[in-house]
Design a protein around this motif. Sequence first.
Motif, short mmCIF file in Angstrom:
data_model
loop_
_atom_site.label_atom_id
_atom_site.label_comp_id
_atom_site.label_asym_id
_atom_site.label_seq_id
_atom_site.Cartn_x
_atom_site.Cartn_y
_atom_site.Cartn_z
N LEU A 85 0.73 -0.99 0.02
CA LEU A 85 -0.18 -0.21 0.32
C LEU A 85 0.66 1.27 0.31
O LEU A 85 1.37 1.24 0.54
CB LEU A 85 -0.14 -0.20 1.50
CG LEU A 85 -1.77 -1.23 1.21
CD1 LEU A 85 -3.19 -1.00 2.19
CD2 LEU A 85 -2.21 -1.41 -0.05
N ALA A 86 0.25 2.02 -0.79
CA ALA A 86 0.94 3.58 -1.29
C ALA A 86 1.39 4.47 0.35
O ALA A 86 0.53 4.19 0.83
CB ALA A 86 1.15 4.11 -2.62
N GLY A 87 2.55 5.82 0.05
CA GLY A 87 2.18 6.19 0.99
C GLY A 87 1.35 7.20 0.81
O GLY A 87 0.06 7.24 0.07
N GLY A 88 1.43 8.47 1.54
CA GLY A 88 0.72 9.28 1.18
C GLY A 88 0.67 10.25 0.33
O GLY A 88 0.14 10.95 -0.26
N GLU A 164 4.34 2.11 3.82
CA GLU A 164 5.19 3.01 4.64
C GLU A 164 4.35 3.87 4.42
O GLU A 164 3.50 4.03 3.73
CB GLU A 164 6.35 3.07 3.63
CG GLU A 164 5.77 3.55 1.58
CD GLU A 164 6.62 4.64 1.48
OE1 GLU A 164 7.51 5.39 2.32
OE2 GLU A 164 6.29 5.34 -0.17
N SER A 165 4.37 4.65 6.05
CA SER A 165 4.00 5.71 6.04
C SER A 165 2.35 5.30 5.89
O SER A 165 1.86 4.46 6.89
CB SER A 165 4.39 7.13 5.04
OG SER A 165 3.45 7.85 5.52
N GLN A 166 1.13 6.26 5.47
CA GLN A 166 -0.27 5.88 5.69
C GLN A 166 -0.21 4.75 4.95
O GLN A 166 -1.51 4.10 5.24
CB GLN A 166 -1.21 7.35 4.69
CG GLN A 166 -0.82 8.54 5.38
CD GLN A 166 -1.63 9.68 4.51
OE1 GLN A 166 -2.59 9.45 3.59
NE2 GLN A 166 -1.20 10.70 4.52
N GLY A 167 0.85 3.89 3.32
CA GLY A 167 -0.07 2.37 3.46
C GLY A 167 -0.19 1.51 4.67
O GLY A 167 -0.46 0.95 4.95
N GLY A 168 0.68 1.82 5.58
CA GLY A 168 1.28 0.99 6.86
C GLY A 168 0.11 1.27 7.89
O GLY A 168 -0.52 0.23 8.53
N ALA A 190 4.43 4.38 10.08
CA ALA A 190 3.55 4.43 10.10
C ALA A 190 2.79 5.35 10.84
O ALA A 190 3.51 5.26 11.39
CB ALA A 190 3.12 3.42 9.95
N PRO A 191 1.97 6.69 10.86
CA PRO A 191 0.78 6.93 11.83
C PRO A 191 -0.05 5.39 12.65
O PRO A 191 -0.65 5.61 11.83
CB PRO A 191 -0.12 7.59 11.25
CG PRO A 191 0.41 7.48 9.62
CD PRO A 191 1.73 6.99 9.44
N HIS A 313 11.71 10.38 7.88
CA HIS A 313 10.54 9.92 7.07
C HIS A 313 10.59 9.94 5.44
O HIS A 313 10.53 10.15 4.66
CB HIS A 313 9.39 10.66 7.51
CG HIS A 313 8.35 10.37 7.47
ND1 HIS A 313 7.74 9.19 8.09
CD2 HIS A 313 7.48 10.11 6.51
CE1 HIS A 313 6.38 9.08 7.32
NE2 HIS A 313 6.44 9.79 6.39
N THR A 314 11.84 8.35 4.76
CA THR A 314 11.72 8.84 3.59
C THR A 314 12.08 6.93 3.42
O THR A 314 12.54 6.16 3.86
CB THR A 314 13.96 9.28 3.82
OG1 THR A 314 14.97 8.26 3.90
CG2 THR A 314 13.71 10.20 4.05
N GLY A 315 11.53 7.29 2.40
CA GLY A 315 11.16 5.73 1.29
C GLY A 315 13.40 4.88 1.06
O GLY A 315 12.95 3.25 1.19
N THR A 316 13.99 5.00 1.72
CA THR A 316 14.83 4.89 2.07
C THR A 316 15.21 3.43 2.90
O THR A 316 16.25 1.98 2.99
CB THR A 316 16.42 5.65 2.32
OG1 THR A 316 16.16 6.19 3.30
CG2 THR A 316 16.57 6.50 0.50
#
Length: 339
Positions: A85-88, A164-168, A190-191, A313-316
């Motif tokens: 699932l994609a991030g924000g 990742e992020s919102q995807g998480g 993720a939040p 907060h990076t995709g790396t």
Amino acid sequence: MPDTHARRTVLTGAALLTAGGTSLLGAAPARAVGRVLAERRVDERLIELTLDSPALGGPGRVALLTPRGWERREPGDRWPTLYLLAGGDGDHTTWTTMFRVQELAELLDVLVVMPGMPLFGFWTDWWNHGRQGPPRVRTYFLREVVPLVERDYGAGTRRAAAGESQGGFGALGFTARIPGLFGAVAAFGAPVHPVRHPEMWLSGAKFVGVDGYAVFGDPWEQWKVWLDWDPFHHAEGLRRTPVYLASGDGTPGPLDGAEPEPHIPGTEKWVALADDDVVSVTEAVCAEETRMLSARLRSLKAPVTTHIYPGTHTGTYGYRELRHALPMLLAALRGRPCP
């Protein structure tokens, strides 16, 4: 190889939407499926779908990373399926451009489904100031994407999810609210407890030009809406699902570049409270929420693995953490005990 036992392992595409005859998404029939407008082959394994999505109120995009033998599939062939699932930013192509999932030999016999979503969509059916309606991102995923790929593209009912992020946030929220939907779940930066810091996420929405109050509503007046979407609030639903939680602590880490993260107006409160060496307030907040959810899951004796590390907060970092989580996700897809 196709998953020949898929039909009797976990919830089917129809069953995940109905439990005891009641739709998990409301009273509407559970047979809605997104209609494919276009199908484009990107390379030997990668296919891009464009869907006509009533839930989103416009087109939706889904990338498929196909497994070996998929082109020669017979009717009824099903593969274990990993949903990413994609991030924000809503950009589903990040999984192939930044995370490079196509390079993972472990996924050669797995169908990988990578749906996009609207900017800052939070994998949520938006409150929209009480009007409801599009974008209904949760409905899009559960009633359009999953049934479609299970009906027409060989997705099986052995499922795992990561984001990742919102995807998480979305992966954990779906899993907690629909036990059995995914056999394992992972979240990176993720939040996971947004009611803890509502102003933080409202500031983030404003920063990217989105009306944050349309997503969950006002955190005071619509507090129950915020709670209803909060994965921490639904932690009981994760008691029997292997969970991998990872987050940076907001300090510079080994994978960070020289460029600092942009300051988000409205986050001054957290900047003032943060340690002097914190350069990513967003990730520091994610780390706090991750620790809280991890402690809650441990108190429930849930199978949770947690990794807090120096990083922003990076995709790396998501690239690395996906590889750390992969053995757990694959064990669920293969019907084996979590390593």
